[in-house]
Motif scaffolding. Structure first.
Motif, PDB file in Angstrom:
ATOM      1  N   GLU A   1       1.061  -1.196   0.125  1.00 39.65           N
ATOM      2  CA  GLU A   1       0.019   0.085   0.090  1.00 39.65           C
ATOM      3  C   GLU A   1       1.007   1.270  -0.040  1.00 39.65           C
ATOM      4  O   GLU A   1       0.494   2.404  -0.519  1.00 39.65           O
ATOM      5  CB  GLU A   1      -0.822  -0.037   0.964  1.00 39.65           C
ATOM      6  N   VAL A   2       1.748   1.121   0.599  1.00 37.48           N
ATOM      7  CA  VAL A   2       3.203   2.259   0.802  1.00 37.48           C
ATOM      8  C   VAL A   2       4.237   1.802   0.162  1.00 37.48           C
ATOM      9  O   VAL A   2       4.707   0.872   0.489  1.00 37.48           O
ATOM     10  CB  VAL A   2       3.216   2.849   2.023  1.00 37.48           C
ATOM     11  N   LEU A   3       4.911   2.668  -0.627  1.00 41.47           N
ATOM     12  CA  LEU A   3       6.286   2.102  -0.979  1.00 41.47           C
ATOM     13  C   LEU A   3       7.233   3.427  -0.598  1.00 41.47           C
ATOM     14  O   LEU A   3       7.249   4.433  -0.535  1.00 41.47           O
ATOM     15  CB  LEU A   3       6.476   2.308  -2.453  1.00 41.47           C
ATOM     16  N   LEU A   4       8.396   2.847   0.317  1.00 43.44           N
ATOM     17  CA  LEU A   4       9.280   3.717   0.993  1.00 43.44           C
ATOM     18  C   LEU A   4      10.501   3.696   0.135  1.00 43.44           C
ATOM     19  O   LEU A   4      11.306   2.527  -0.174  1.00 43.44           O
ATOM     20  CB  LEU A   4       9.602   3.209   2.373  1.00 43.44           C
ATOM     21  N   LEU A   5      11.207   4.653  -0.429  1.00 45.15           N
ATOM     22  CA  LEU A   5      12.361   4.960  -1.212  1.00 45.15           C
ATOM     23  C   LEU A   5      13.335   5.604  -0.379  1.00 45.15           C
ATOM     24  O   LEU A   5      13.197   6.909  -0.125  1.00 45.15           O
ATOM     25  CB  LEU A   5      11.977   5.497  -2.527  1.00 45.15           C
ATOM     26  N   ASP A   6      14.491   4.940  -0.186  1.00 49.03           N
ATOM     27  CA  ASP A   6      15.332   5.557   0.767  1.00 49.03           C
ATOM     28  C   ASP A   6      16.469   5.931   0.120  1.00 49.03           C
ATOM     29  O   ASP A   6      17.501   5.234  -0.308  1.00 49.03           O
ATOM     30  CB  ASP A   6      15.744   4.526   1.807  1.00 49.03           C
TER      31      ASP A   6
ATOM     32  N   VAL B   1       0.203   3.380  -5.718  1.00 50.54           N
ATOM     33  CA  VAL B   1       0.989   3.232  -4.564  1.00 50.54           C
ATOM     34  C   VAL B   1       1.241   4.504  -4.028  1.00 50.54           C
ATOM     35  O   VAL B   1       1.684   5.515  -4.558  1.00 50.54           O
ATOM     36  CB  VAL B   1       2.086   2.386  -4.574  1.00 50.54           C
ATOM     37  N   THR B   2       1.203   4.985  -2.730  1.00 51.99           N
ATOM     38  CA  THR B   2       1.501   5.838  -1.939  1.00 51.99           C
ATOM     39  C   THR B   2       3.135   5.703  -1.607  1.00 51.99           C
ATOM     40  O   THR B   2       3.689   5.032  -1.303  1.00 51.99           O
ATOM     41  CB  THR B   2       0.945   6.084  -0.450  1.00 51.99           C
ATOM     42  N   ILE B   3       3.769   6.904  -2.125  1.00 52.71           N
ATOM     43  CA  ILE B   3       5.305   7.041  -2.065  1.00 52.71           C
ATOM     44  C   ILE B   3       5.834   7.796  -0.974  1.00 52.71           C
ATOM     45  O   ILE B   3       5.357   9.126  -1.225  1.00 52.71           O
ATOM     46  CB  ILE B   3       5.789   7.239  -3.607  1.00 52.71           C
ATOM     47  N   ILE B   4       6.633   7.283  -0.271  1.00 50.56           N
ATOM     48  CA  ILE B   4       7.618   8.130   0.770  1.00 50.56           C
ATOM     49  C   ILE B   4       8.987   8.070   0.258  1.00 50.56           C
ATOM     50  O   ILE B   4       9.505   7.151   0.269  1.00 50.56           O
ATOM     51  CB  ILE B   4       7.224   7.833   1.992  1.00 50.56           C
ATOM     52  N   LEU B   5       9.401   9.429  -0.296  1.00 48.67           N
ATOM     53  CA  LEU B   5      10.909   9.443  -0.872  1.00 48.67           C
ATOM     54  C   LEU B   5      11.828  10.176   0.005  1.00 48.67           C
ATOM     55  O   LEU B   5      11.419  11.465   0.307  1.00 48.67           O
ATOM     56  CB  LEU B   5      10.654   9.894  -2.079  1.00 48.67           C
ATOM     57  N   VAL B   6      12.769   9.386   0.589  1.00 51.15           N
ATOM     58  CA  VAL B   6      13.505   9.921   1.320  1.00 51.15           C
ATOM     59  C   VAL B   6      14.810  10.717   0.191  1.00 51.15           C
ATOM     60  O   VAL B   6      15.381   9.936  -0.531  1.00 51.15           O
ATOM     61  CB  VAL B   6      14.440   9.090   2.414  1.00 51.15           C
TER      62      VAL B   6
END
Lengths: 280, 252
Positions: B168-173, B198-203
Motif C-alpha cells: 500500500e505504501v512504498l518507501l524509497l530511501d 501506491v503511496t510513495i514516501i521518498l527520502v
C-alpha cells in the motif's frame, strides 16, 4: 643522474631479494613433493590401489584397506563437523558482539590449538573406552573435533563478507529472520562454506596422531564403522617404521597417494571458492 | 488535505541512549509522493525505517509513539506482515545475488514460502517489471542473474520486487544516490507513474529531486520535523527560517 642510477640499483637489489626469499619459502614444498613423488609414484599402480597388504616376505600387495578406511573416517568427520560448524559459524557471524559469542570464538580458537594427540586421547576416553573397542567411528569423531574449528571459523568469515544490505532486502520483504538466514544468507555464502569444508578435509585426511588410539589400524578390509579400520597416515606410520623393504616401499607409495589426494581436494576447494563465487 | 493512509503520532526513535528522532507527528496523503528532505544525519532514513519496522533490526534500537496504517498501529502488528504491506527500496541496489531476475521479482513470495502457480507467477513478474519500467529491457533475459544488470536497472528490479508484494505504501530511501544522472531521471519518471497505484514516501537530500517529483515535502533537521506542506508552497514560501536556509544552500 648518479642519484637515479643508485636508486635503480637499490630497486633491483631489493626486488631480487624479495624473489629469492619467496622462492626459499616455497622450496620446502617443492623438495618434499619431488622427493616423495620420486620414491612413491613408481609404487602406485592398479594392484597397489585395489589389493590388500600381503604378509611379510610376499612381494606386491596394496593399500586398498587404508584408502577405504581414510574415506570412511573423513566421511564421518564431515558428517559431524559440517552441520555443527556451519551453525556455530552462522551464530558467530550474526551475533558479533556480546559475551557468549566471544566465549565461543575463544573456545573455538583454543580447540584449534589443542594438539592432535590429545584429541585422540579424548576420543579414546569418550568413545573407545565406553564401547570397549577401537573403531572407525571413534577415529571419525576424533577427526571431526580437529575439523570443527576450521569449519566454524571459515563459515564465520565467509558469512561476515555478505553485505548487510542483502539481509535487509529480505527482511524488508516481510521474510522472517530464520527464513532469511536459510534462504538468503546461507545460499550466498555456500561456495565459501564448501571451500572451508574441503580445506578442513585436506587438513584432517593426513592426521595420524588422533587415529592411533581410535581407528587403530587394520590389516584387513573393513566397511563396518564399529570396527577398527586402517587409514593411509596410520599405514605410513606403521610401515615406515617396519624393518621390511617391501613395507617401506608401500609406505612411500601411500605417502605419494595421500599427498595427491590432499592436493586435489585443496585445489578443488580453491576452484570452488572462485568458480561458484556469488557476485555480490 | 486528502485522507492520510499512514501517519505517525509522537514518534521517537532511539539507538541505545541516543535519540535520533524527536516526537514526529505527520500524516501522509494517499496516492501522492511525499519527499522527506533534510541534510545527512537529520534522521530522515531512521524515520522511514520506523514506518516499516526496519529500524528495530539494529541492535539496541527502539521506538516510542505510534505509526498508524489505515488507523491500525503497526507496532501492534506482526512485523513481517507490516513489511509486506509497506515495501522498501534502499540506497544501494540490492538484488539477491543468488537469484535470477525472475526469481528476484517474486522473491517476496518465494522466500516467504507462498506457493504461486506458474501462470500466477508469470503474471506478477510481468506486471511488476512493467510497472517498474524494466520489462522491455529484461524480458528476454528473465532467467539470468539480477546482478548482471546495470546499477539503474538493478534499482528498478528492486522496485519491481517491492511492487510484486502489492504494497500500500512504498518507501524509497535515497533510491538514486548511487546512480548516474540518466538512471536517476528514469527512476524519477517512474516515481511519477507509480503514484497512481501506491503511496510513495521518498527520502532524499537532493533539493532538486524533491521539487521535481514530490507533491508534499517534509523537511527534517536534527531529528525534528521542521516543516511539512505541499511541495510548491514549501519551496516558494517556507514558513520556517531553517527550511529557507537549507533550500538556499546555507547548510546541508
Amino acid at each position: 643522474m648518479k642519484g637515479l642510477k643508485w636508486r635503480l640499483a637499490k630497486d633491483r637489489l631489493f626486488r631480487g631479494l624479495v624473489y629469492l626469499l619467496s622462492l626459499l619459502s616455497i622450496s620446502p614444498l617443492i623438495i618434499i613433493l619431488l622427493y616423495i613423488f620420486k620414491r612413491g609414484l613408481k609404487v602406485i599402480n592398479w594392484s597397489f590401489l585395489t589389493h590388500l597388504p600381503k604378509p611379510v616376505g610376499v612381494e606386491g600387495g596394496g593399500v586398498a584397506n587404508a584408502i577405504v578406511g581414510t574415506i570412511i573416517l573423513v566421511f564421518i568427520a564431515v558428517l559431524i563437523s559440517t552441520p555443527l560448524g556451519i551453525w556455530a559459524g552462522l551464530y558467530l557471524s550474526e551475533k558479533r558482539r556480546g559475551l557468549f559469542p566471544e566465549v565461543v570464538r575463544v573456545a573455538v580458537d583454543i580447540l584449534q590449538a589443542i594438539p592432535s594427540i590429545v584429541v585422540g586421547i579424548i576420543a579414546y576416553l569418550w568413545v573407545v573406552k565406553p564401547m570397549g573397542r577401537f573403531s572407525a567411528l571413534s577415529g571419525g569423531i576424533a577427526l571431526s573435533i580437529m575439523m570443527l574449528p576450521m569449519v566454524v571459523r571459515s563459515t564465520e568469515e565467509v558469512l561476515k563478507l555478505i553485505p548487510p544490505y542483502i539481509k535487509e532486502a529480505s527482511l524488508a520483504l516481510g521474510v522472517p529472520y530464520w527464513r532469511t538466514v536459510l534462504k538468503v544468507i546461507i545460499p550466498a555464502g555456500l561456495p565459501g562454506i564448501l571451500s572451508g569444508v574441503l580445506l578442513g578435509i585436506s587438513r584432517v585426511a593426513g592426521e595420524t596422531a588422533p587415529l592411533l588410539f581410535t581407528a587403530f589400524g587394520n590389516q584387513f578390509m573393513n566397511w563396518n564403522i564399529l570396527k577398527p579400520v586402517n587409514a593411509l597416515p596410520l599405514l605410513i606410520f606403521n610401515y615406515a617404521m617396519s624393518p621390511y623393504e617391501e613395507w617401506k616401499r608401500l609406505a612411500w607409495g601411500a605417502s605419494a597417494l595421500l599427498i595427491i589426494m590432499v592436493l586435489t581436494v585443496n585445489i578443488i576447494s580453491r576452484l570452488a571458492g572462485r568458480r561458484w563465487k556469488v557476485q555480490l | 488535505m486528502e485522507s492520510p493512509i499512514i501517519r505517525t503520532e509522537n514518534l521517537s526513535a532511539y539507538y541505545g541512549d541516543f535519540r535520533a528522532l524527536n516526537s514526529i507527528t505527520i500524516a501522509f496523503p494517499q496516492n501522492k509522493v511525499t519527499a522527506v528532505l533534510g541534510p545527512s544525519g537529520c534522521g530522515k532514513s531512521t524515520f522511514i525505517r520506523c514506518l516499516n519496522r526496519m529500524h528495530e533490526i539494529v541492535e539496541g534500537a527502539r521506538v516510542e509513539g505510534k505509526v498508524l496504517l489505515r488507523d491500525r498501529n503497526i507496532y501492534e502488528m506482526e512485523p513481517t506482515l507490516v513489511r509486506r504491506k509497506i515495501g522498501m527500496v534502499f540506497q544501494k541496489p540490492n538484488p539477491f545475488p543468488t537469484m535470477t531476475i525472475y526469481d528476484n521479482v517474486i522473491a517476496g513470495y518465494k522466500l516467504n514460502g507462498i506457493k504461486l502457480k506458474k501462470s500466477q507467477a508469470d503474471e506478477i513478474v510481468e506486471e511488476s517489471l512493467r510497472k517498474a519500467a524494466l520489462w522491455d529491457e529484461v524480458k528476454d533475459h528473465l532467467h539470468k542473474r539480477g546482478t548482471f544488470l546495470s546499477g539503474g536497472q538493478q534499482q528498478r528490479l528492486c522496485i519491481a520486487r517491492a511492487l510484486a508484494m502489492r504494497p500500500e505504501v512504498l518507501l524509497l530511501d535515497e533510491p538514486t544516490s548511487a546512480l548516474d544522472p540518466v538512471a536517476t531521471s528514469r527512476i524519477e519518471e517512474l516515481i511519477e507513474e507509480l503514484k497512481e497505484t501506491v503511496t510513495i514516501i521518498l527520502v532524499t537530500h537532493n533539493i532538486g529531486q524533491a521539487s521535481r517529483v514530490s507533491d508534499f515535502t517534509a523537511f527534517f533537521y536534527l531529528g525534528e520535523l521542521v516543516e511539512f506542506g505541499p511541495t510548491q508552497s514549501l519551496f516558494t514560501v517556507p514558513k520556517d527560517k531553517r527550511t529557507e536556509e537549507y533550500l538556499i544552500g546555507k547548510f546541508g
